[in-house]
Design a protein around this motif. Sequence first.
Motif, mmCIF file in Angstrom:
data_model
loop_
_atom_site.group_PDB
_atom_site.id
_atom_site.type_symbol
_atom_site.label_atom_id
_atom_site.label_comp_id
_atom_site.label_asym_id
_atom_site.label_seq_id
_atom_site.Cartn_x
_atom_site.Cartn_y
_atom_site.Cartn_z
ATOM 1 N N CYS A 303 -39.739 4.012 -35.890
ATOM 2 C CA CYS A 303 -38.538 4.040 -35.030
ATOM 3 C C CYS A 303 -38.085 5.494 -34.831
ATOM 4 C CB CYS A 303 -37.408 3.233 -35.642
ATOM 5 S SG CYS A 303 -37.782 1.482 -35.739
ATOM 6 N N ALA A 304 -38.190 6.278 -35.889
ATOM 7 C CA ALA A 304 -37.768 7.680 -35.779
ATOM 8 C C ALA A 304 -38.751 8.476 -34.910
ATOM 9 C CB ALA A 304 -37.680 8.301 -37.165
ATOM 10 N N CYS A 310 -34.601 2.702 -29.673
ATOM 11 C CA CYS A 310 -33.201 3.127 -29.765
ATOM 12 C C CYS A 310 -32.716 3.118 -31.211
ATOM 13 C CB CYS A 310 -32.327 2.192 -28.926
ATOM 14 S SG CYS A 310 -32.664 2.361 -27.182
ATOM 15 N N GLU A 311 -31.727 3.973 -31.468
ATOM 16 C CA GLU A 311 -31.237 4.148 -32.840
ATOM 17 C C GLU A 311 -30.165 3.099 -33.137
ATOM 18 O OE1 GLU A 311 -31.173 6.550 -30.491
ATOM 19 O OE2 GLU A 311 -33.035 7.545 -31.066
ATOM 20 N N MET A 348 -32.667 9.061 -39.103
ATOM 21 C CA MET A 348 -31.887 8.997 -37.856
ATOM 22 C C MET A 348 -30.403 9.006 -38.229
ATOM 23 S SD MET A 348 -34.250 6.015 -36.219
ATOM 24 C CE MET A 348 -34.823 5.511 -37.835
ATOM 25 N N ALA A 351 -27.788 6.789 -36.477
ATOM 26 C CA ALA A 351 -28.154 5.411 -36.114
ATOM 27 C C ALA A 351 -26.973 4.453 -36.286
ATOM 28 C CB ALA A 351 -29.312 4.941 -36.988
ATOM 29 N N SER A 457 -27.207 3.674 -28.928
ATOM 30 C CA SER A 457 -26.751 3.007 -30.152
ATOM 31 C C SER A 457 -26.114 1.648 -29.862
ATOM 32 C CB SER A 457 -25.762 3.907 -30.883
ATOM 33 O OG SER A 457 -24.676 4.181 -30.010
#
Length: 496
Positions: A303-304, A310-311, A348, A351, A457
């Motif tokens: 994800c990073a 998206c975070e 993140m 996040a 977010s």
Amino acid sequence: MAGSGPLRQAIEAMPENKRMAVLSSAAGAATTAAADIPGPAPAQGDAAAGRGSYWITTFGCQMNKADSERMAGILEAMGYREAPAELEADLVLYNTCTIRDNAEQKVYSYLGRQAQRKRVNPALTLVVAGCVAQQEGEALLRRVPELDLVMGPQHANRLAALLERVEQGQQVVATEEHHILEDITSARRDSRVCAWVNVIYGCNERCTYCVVPSVRGKEQSRLPQAIRLEMEGLAARGYREITLLGQNIDAYGRDLPGITPEGRRAHTLTDLLYHVHEVEGIERLRFATSHPRYFTERLIDACADLPKVCEHFHIPFQSGDDDVLRAMARGYTVDRYRRIIERIRSRMPDAAISADVIVAFPGESDAQYRRTLSLIEEIGFDQVNTAAYSPRPGTPAADWPDQLEEGVKVERLQELNALVERVARQRSARYQGRIEQVLVEGGNPRDSEQVMGRTRSNRLTFFAARRPDGTAIVPGDLVEVRIDTVRSFSLSGSLV
Ligand code: SAM
Ligand code: SF4
């Protein structure tokens, strides 16, 4: 059996031209061979039949909303058009939820109104789909004999075939365990910008409070190629954001064959993210719902590293107390949950974290409940979906003797909601004055001068519908917004 007892009375109460075709019941009482016949693929764009108008009301989760969009697509391919209002529709479909008792009761009150309509207009077609349909099966026909079709969530793709049987004069119950075939129909999606894509159906967990495994069946993952193909089709039609969906999305691929040379499963959610990340035109990827028991560091790293992901992470924790988590059979501790969040924030830092929580689970003491409150403060959630425990039929916890009183449930839920709101407001404060990327989804329904969209977010954000030069901002635009007003769960600002 279909021909005995109260069910017979139900049949007798039906209009004369109706015959019972019980494909199966939740109890497995009666099954005919017809249940095994996969539905014919509804002809795409075949509007020639001109069957009248339909209305779908959806209760419950994103999964149900995604199923409703697919069923609307099937109905339109069959020649139905959307009705302007529920009470004018020729076919009414309730896609139901049974996660808590109040969701289920709402369906019955809606059904009462339609049953009354059907008594004066026998041509009306009444369908109950989704989780209440699966849970109640044949019993639903006894309760509401005016129904034409009762179909569990695994049968959503078969709507056309099931309705054909209704048109032949049968009353149909389709609740048998069913392998979900790859869906070749196209959903009628509410949004033109953001789409849900199912990647895994069902759930193999056994959380002691939850009815989902019994109504949505065993896990069935779709092949990565099929998922990517669907996403490419969506991108070609202008969609820019995809949310991959599963009740327990971390289980994705467990039922698919293959092992990598390093000895890992060949198909995991992480691999899927890499596989679909390159779909051109899709700018943002999300996924839900995550399970802390299976959430991996490898997933967090992906994800990073993948810019389109998206975070925002939706990771239900359900309780802040280890003994309650054990009683819920969740398979993780509060400490493991903390470590997941720490790891996400180390990669993140900004996040957003959202979750689901249940209070007043059987036997939950005041001290245990307070540990849930503390965890919410400690983590600093951006949003938490809260619920008081609701005993569900057939789940282990429903039979435990230490159920808490209604008054305790209401009190805990109220205090919890106030805390969630306060913590979310504190979290929102960090957006003040910041510039956020927003994907525009449509107009603000409360203000025609404004559009709305979401930050990466997942914060809903409102701003003026026109640029300073007067040109209109349209759904699908990715713009930068300077945030000037923060609220607990939404933001407002102006275009940069
Ligand atoms: N699979 C997800 C997970 O493991 O967290 C959640 C799926 S469930 C459809 C959505 C939420 O409903 C759950 O996270 C839980 O908080 C809530 N829920 C499920 N059963 C419940 C019950 N019997 N009483 C109250 N809330 C319940
Ligand atoms: Fe229900 Fe647990 Fe499955 Fe989530 S993981 S759907 S809470 S059984």
